[in-house]
Scaffold this motif. Structure first.
Motif, PDB file in Angstrom:
ATOM      1  N   LEU A 136      47.467  47.441  37.224  1.00  0.00           N
ATOM      2  CA  LEU A 136      47.309  46.782  38.523  1.00  0.00           C
ATOM      3  C   LEU A 136      46.386  47.589  39.432  1.00  0.00           C
ATOM      4  N   LEU A 137      46.623  48.890  39.513  1.00  0.00           N
ATOM      5  CA  LEU A 137      45.775  49.755  40.336  1.00  0.00           C
ATOM      6  C   LEU A 137      44.351  49.770  39.819  1.00  0.00           C
ATOM      7  N   LEU A 138      44.217  49.870  38.492  1.00  0.00           N
ATOM      8  CA  LEU A 138      42.895  49.961  37.881  1.00  0.00           C
ATOM      9  C   LEU A 138      42.086  48.693  38.119  1.00  0.00           C
ATOM     10  N   CYS A 139      42.730  47.536  37.915  1.00  0.00           N
ATOM     11  CA  CYS A 139      42.019  46.267  38.120  1.00  0.00           C
ATOM     12  C   CYS A 139      41.568  46.104  39.562  1.00  0.00           C
ATOM     13  N   SER A 140      42.430  46.462  40.502  1.00  0.00           N
ATOM     14  CA  SER A 140      42.084  46.297  41.916  1.00  0.00           C
ATOM     15  C   SER A 140      40.929  47.194  42.329  1.00  0.00           C
ATOM     16  N   ILE A 141      40.797  48.358  41.695  1.00  0.00           N
ATOM     17  CA  ILE A 141      39.711  49.290  42.031  1.00  0.00           C
ATOM     18  C   ILE A 141      38.421  48.920  41.304  1.00  0.00           C
ATOM     19  N   THR A 188      33.583  41.228  35.723  1.00  0.00           N
ATOM     20  CA  THR A 188      34.891  40.836  36.249  1.00  0.00           C
ATOM     21  C   THR A 188      35.532  39.782  35.358  1.00  0.00           C
ATOM     22  N   ILE A 189      34.709  38.886  34.811  1.00  0.00           N
ATOM     23  CA  ILE A 189      35.226  37.867  33.898  1.00  0.00           C
ATOM     24  C   ILE A 189      35.807  38.523  32.647  1.00  0.00           C
ATOM     25  N   LEU A 190      35.133  39.568  32.157  1.00  0.00           N
ATOM     26  CA  LEU A 190      35.662  40.313  31.016  1.00  0.00           C
ATOM     27  C   LEU A 190      36.992  40.977  31.369  1.00  0.00           C
ATOM     28  N   LEU A 191      37.088  41.481  32.588  1.00  0.00           N
ATOM     29  CA  LEU A 191      38.336  42.092  33.066  1.00  0.00           C
ATOM     30  C   LEU A 191      39.445  41.040  33.152  1.00  0.00           C
ATOM     31  N   ILE A 192      39.093  39.840  33.587  1.00  0.00           N
ATOM     32  CA  ILE A 192      40.058  38.742  33.658  1.00  0.00           C
ATOM     33  C   ILE A 192      40.576  38.394  32.268  1.00  0.00           C
ATOM     34  N   LEU A 193      39.678  38.370  31.277  1.00  0.00           N
ATOM     35  CA  LEU A 193      40.076  38.059  29.903  1.00  0.00           C
ATOM     36  C   LEU A 193      41.054  39.101  29.357  1.00  0.00           C
ATOM     37  N   LEU A 194      40.811  40.369  29.663  1.00  0.00           N
ATOM     38  CA  LEU A 194      41.729  41.422  29.227  1.00  0.00           C
ATOM     39  C   LEU A 194      43.092  41.277  29.901  1.00  0.00           C
ATOM     40  N   LEU A 202      44.365  38.464  30.924  1.00  0.00           N
ATOM     41  CA  LEU A 202      45.007  37.303  30.299  1.00  0.00           C
ATOM     42  C   LEU A 202      45.610  37.667  28.945  1.00  0.00           C
ATOM     43  N   ILE A 203      44.936  38.555  28.219  1.00  0.00           N
ATOM     44  CA  ILE A 203      45.454  38.999  26.922  1.00  0.00           C
ATOM     45  C   ILE A 203      46.797  39.700  27.094  1.00  0.00           C
ATOM     46  N   THR A 204      46.935  40.455  28.195  1.00  0.00           N
ATOM     47  CA  THR A 204      48.215  41.142  28.437  1.00  0.00           C
ATOM     48  C   THR A 204      49.351  40.129  28.618  1.00  0.00           C
ATOM     49  N   ILE A 224      37.301  35.280  42.329  1.00  0.00           N
ATOM     50  CA  ILE A 224      37.053  35.854  41.002  1.00  0.00           C
ATOM     51  C   ILE A 224      37.387  37.338  40.989  1.00  0.00           C
ATOM     52  N   LYS A 225      37.029  38.033  42.056  1.00  0.00           N
ATOM     53  CA  LYS A 225      37.305  39.472  42.140  1.00  0.00           C
ATOM     54  C   LYS A 225      38.798  39.765  42.207  1.00  0.00           C
ATOM     55  N   LEU A 226      39.559  38.847  42.806  1.00  0.00           N
ATOM     56  CA  LEU A 226      40.996  39.069  42.969  1.00  0.00           C
ATOM     57  C   LEU A 226      41.809  38.662  41.738  1.00  0.00           C
ATOM     58  N   LEU A 227      41.255  37.815  40.894  1.00  0.00           N
ATOM     59  CA  LEU A 227      42.009  37.258  39.776  1.00  0.00           C
ATOM     60  C   LEU A 227      42.629  38.303  38.849  1.00  0.00           C
ATOM     61  N   PRO A 228      41.888  39.347  38.406  1.00  0.00           N
ATOM     62  CA  PRO A 228      42.518  40.320  37.498  1.00  0.00           C
ATOM     63  C   PRO A 228      43.764  40.965  38.096  1.00  0.00           C
ATOM     64  N   THR A 229      43.681  41.319  39.377  1.00  0.00           N
ATOM     65  CA  THR A 229      44.821  41.944  40.047  1.00  0.00           C
ATOM     66  C   THR A 229      45.996  40.977  40.149  1.00  0.00           C
ATOM     67  N   LEU A 230      45.719  39.723  40.485  1.00  0.00           N
ATOM     68  CA  LEU A 230      46.783  38.727  40.623  1.00  0.00           C
ATOM     69  C   LEU A 230      47.444  38.432  39.281  1.00  0.00           C
TER      70      LEU A 230
END
Length: 222
Positions: free
Chosen positions: A12-17, A27-33, A35-37, A83-89
């Motif tokens: 969570l911390l890593l994605c937000s930073i 960021t899309i690649l980060l979102i995919l990772l 989603l994999i979790t 899009i930037k917030l999606l990985p953290t959410l």
């Protein structure tokens, strides 16, 4: 299976930073990772919900970029922030499924100050409950014909604010107090060492989570 809460907390911390300093494509690649979790933890409802929402946001964003003169171009910045917030959410939604007692027991092993731990725990539980309260308030307003989901009520902003927004604000204050009291009752601010019925330790699947965490760290260098 559920990943260890400590690993998800670092995710969570890593994605937000990381999301602040990378391109939209990264960021899309980060979102995919992220989603994999969800997929690996068996959170299929969360997975398909976020996949659908992320897909819609991504499609609208790129359509606007292809046509800069579009009347919807004003929403481009809002979509960019989304899009930037999606990985953290996405990671936060995974954390919200962990029982409160287990979450507290895991985070206390990280020696996080109680003040920060209390704030984080309350915030993590606050938004899902607030969403449920908002749904209940809107259902009651809909029965009375004053829901904001009904377009005819948009021409009555004063009445709409009074019967939907004001009750939600009142419930927000009450919810914050209730969640803080619940966390205090669990002894979160007690200065002594806490015990827990949960066995907090890494499992085999947690090493897979660590691998995903390392992949997230490498994204800025791709």
């Amino acid at each position: 299976m559920k990943f260890d809460a400590r690993i998800q907390f670092f995710m969570l911390l890593l994605c937000s930073i990381i999301a602040l300093f990378i391109t939209v494509e990264s960021t899309i690649l980060l979102i995919l990772l992220a989603l994999i979790t969800l997929l690996l933890q068996g959170l299929y409802t969360h997975f398909f919900t976020w996949l659908f929402m992320g897909g819609l946001i991504g499609i609208f964003y790129y359509l606007i970029q292809l046509n800069p003169q579009s009347i919807f171009n004003v929403f481009s910045f809002l979509l960019f922030i989304s899009i930037k917030l999606l990985p953290t959410l996405i990671i936060a939604s995974s954390l919200s499924t962990i029982p409160v007692g287990k979450l507290l027991a895991s985070l206390q092993k990280l020696a996080i100050p109680n003040s920060i731990l209390l704030t984080f725990t309350v915030a993590l539980r606050f938004f899902p409950i607030l969403r449920m309260e908002s749904k209940i308030i809107n259902e009651h307003a809909k029965i009375r014909g004053i829901s904001y989901m009904q377009i005819k009520n948009w021409i009555k902003p004063k009445q709409l604010f009074e019967y939907t927004i004001v009750p939600l604000l009142m419930r927000t204050i009450k919810l914050a107090d209730d969640l803080s009291a619940a966390a205090t009752t669990r002894g979160i601010d007690a200065p002594t060492k806490k015990s827990s019925v949960y066995a907090i330790q890494f499992g085999y699947y947690d090493y897979l989570a660590i691998l995903l965490l390392l992949c997230m760290v490498l994204i800025p260098f791709i």
